[in-house]
Enzyme design. Structure first.
Site, PDB file in Angstrom:
ATOM      1  CB  VAL A  56      -0.929  -0.022   1.248  1.00 19.13           C
ATOM      2  CG1 VAL A  56      -0.092   0.059   2.531  1.00 19.13           C
ATOM      3  CG2 VAL A  56      -1.969   1.060   1.217  1.00 19.13           C
ATOM      4  CE  LYS A  57       3.632   3.362   4.264  1.00 22.77           C
ATOM      5  NZ  LYS A  57       2.842   4.068   5.289  1.00 22.77           N
ATOM      6  CG  ASP A  58       4.368   0.327  -4.204  1.00 21.76           C
ATOM      7  OD1 ASP A  58       4.256  -0.532  -5.100  1.00 21.76           O
ATOM      8  OD2 ASP A  58       5.207   0.272  -3.290  1.00 21.76           O
TER       9      ASP A  58
END
Ligand SMILES: Cc1ncc(COP(=O)(O)O)c(C=O)c1O
Length: 465
Positions: free
Chosen positions: A51-53
């Site tokens: 999700v951090k992308d």
């Protein structure tokens, strides 16, 4: 049959254009016996696997736009791994160097991954207080201050983080659910995901329930409920929870906060792999565990529950996907039994599963219960459990109004029994029975094949199984 609709029809210019519009996928087998639809937002499908992308490139471009990050610059960050990877991907594409600090509880796979992207990784002790100089956040700040041309991405204070989710994750969820989303489950490391996506969803429909999920030991859920900043306790789930309240966590959009243990999180992550074929990490297991609990309580086929599947399971092959590591940490009992073994241990000589269809009269159901000396009777239709009949409740209904004897059971039946897979570990069955279910149905090769009551549980415990 793989996807019929063509995707990725037009070429992309760089890695960041691959980020986002991750699939929303229905969870089918871990939701057995739950009538409320539950979906997973597959953030592990992002190019960096998490999700951090969504925030990596955004934070880099914001620093460039503010003139803080210049050609030849160095990106520094404190990370549990995934933000580091997102930043390293952007840095590779843009020609920057990276230095990351990571607490030593994070998996070796993550450290190797960041080094594979050419980043320098500084390992710091996990069990230090937030104000200790060796805390990974303070180490990162010190490195940034002493490194020429360095910029801290600062994910815990950088509002570009929640903004990225307000611009992408929220709108995707709204569009992919056709505006039908009713419950959004997410955890908070920085809080960017839950705050940004939650704010967007609330703007579309203030009724949407935004529910935070926290590991036992983090201070966020207790703070949400009491307003007090407690002492954190160590926990093993990676990426979620915190020992401080980040600036990027906007609790005003959160309706409730629940806690889940490491053990339940890791066991659920293993179930999602084993029963849905989705290879996810522990934080996804933590969030799905809470979403299923609430979905069972809601018991509403019209609801639309979404849980964030935060990252790719390969980061944890040496952790929750390693049985020895699970046993050493007490997350898997040494001689863990399965539901199939509990069923096989039942001493009664009854046929596998005694049930009645919804049109059966109460009179026939009562005689079926007493003829077979059973206290629980599932109501099945089309091979699925649509209701339940407990001996005691049925007796009360008949005593209150004997005329009910000639009514179909569907007029008096209770909610369906939860369903567990025969391969599930006995702990799952025990937890459900201790949580109030009078009985469980057991699915094997797609069919409902058996029933386990609390009585069976006590008997197997008494027999030391
Ligand atoms: C595996 C994993 N899950 C969940 C999260 C939480 O995301 P956020 O920082 O947006 O709250 C993180 C954050 O690092 C993570 O690495």
């Amino acid at each position: 049959m793989a996807a019929s609709e063509p995707r990725n029809l037009t070429p992309y210019q760089h890695v960041n254009e691959l980020v986002g519009w991750t699939p929303l996928i229905r969870l089918n087998r871990v939701t057995d016996g739950i009538r409320t639809p539950v979906y997973g937002k597959a953030e592990f499908m992002n190019p960096g696997g998490s999700v951090k992308d969504r925030i990596g490139w955004a934070m880099v471009e914001a620093a460039e736009a503010e003139g803080r990050l210049r050609p030849g610059g160095v990106i520094v960050e404190a990370t549990s791994g995934n933000t580091g990877l997102a930043l390293a991907m952007a840095a590779s594409a843009k020609g920057y160097r990276c230095i990351f600090t990571m607490p030593d509880k994070m998996s070796l796979e993550k450290v190797k991954l960041l080094r594979a992207f050419g980043a320098d990784v500084v390992i710091t002790p996990t069990a230090v207080a937030p104000d200790h100089p060796d805390h990974y956040l303070n180490r990162a700040k010190a490195i940034a201050a002493s490194t020429e041309g360095a910029v801290m991405a600062n994910q815990f204070y950088n509002q570009t983080n929640p903004e990225a989710h307000y611009q992408t994750t929220g709108p995707e969820l709204w569009a992919q659910s056709g505006g039908r989303i009713t419950h959004f489950f997410a955890g908070a490391g920085t809080g960017g995901t839950i705050s940004g996506a939650g704010r967007y969803l609330k703007e579309q429909n203030p009724e949407v329930q935004v529910i935070g999920v926290d590991p036992v030991g983090s201070i966020i859920a207790p703070f949400f409920h009491s307003g007090e900043l407690g002492e954190g306790q160590p926990y093993k789930v990676e990426g979620l929870g915190n020992d401080k309240i980040p600036d990027t966590l906007h609790l005003d959009v959160v309706d409730d906060y629940v806690t889940v243990s490491d053990g339940d999180a890791f066991r659920m992550a293993r179930r999602i792999v084993a029963e849905e074929g989705l290879f996810v990490g522990g934080s996804s297991g933590l969030i799905v565990h809470a979403a299923l609990e609430r979905a069972r309580e809601i018991d509403d086929p019209q609801a639309f529950v979404v849980a964030v599947l935060c990252d790719w399971g390969e980061h944890y092959l040496s952790k929750q996907f390693d049985d020895e590591w699970m046993r050493t940490n007490g997350f898997l009992k040494p001689d863990q039994t399965t539901v199939a073994e509990m069923l096989a241990a039942k001493v009664d000589s009854l046929p596998e599963l005694i049930s009645v269809p919804p049109s059966t009269t109460v009179r026939v159901a009562v005689s079926t219960l007493s003829a077979n000396h059973v206290s629980q009777l599932p109501v099945l239709s089309g091979g699925e459990c649509v209701g339940s009949l407990g001996e005691r409740e049925l007796m009360v209904a008949v005593l209150e109004d004997p005329a009910v004897l000639d009514e179909p059971v569907e007029t008096v039946m209770e909610a369906p029994y939860p369903v567990v897979d025969q391969a599930a570990d006995s702990e799952e069955a025990t937890r459900l029975l201790l949580r109030g279910a009078p009985a469980l149905l057991v699915r094997s090769e797609g069919m409902l094949k058996g029933i386990l009551t609390r009585h069976d549980l006590v008997r197997s415990l008494a027999a030391g199984r």
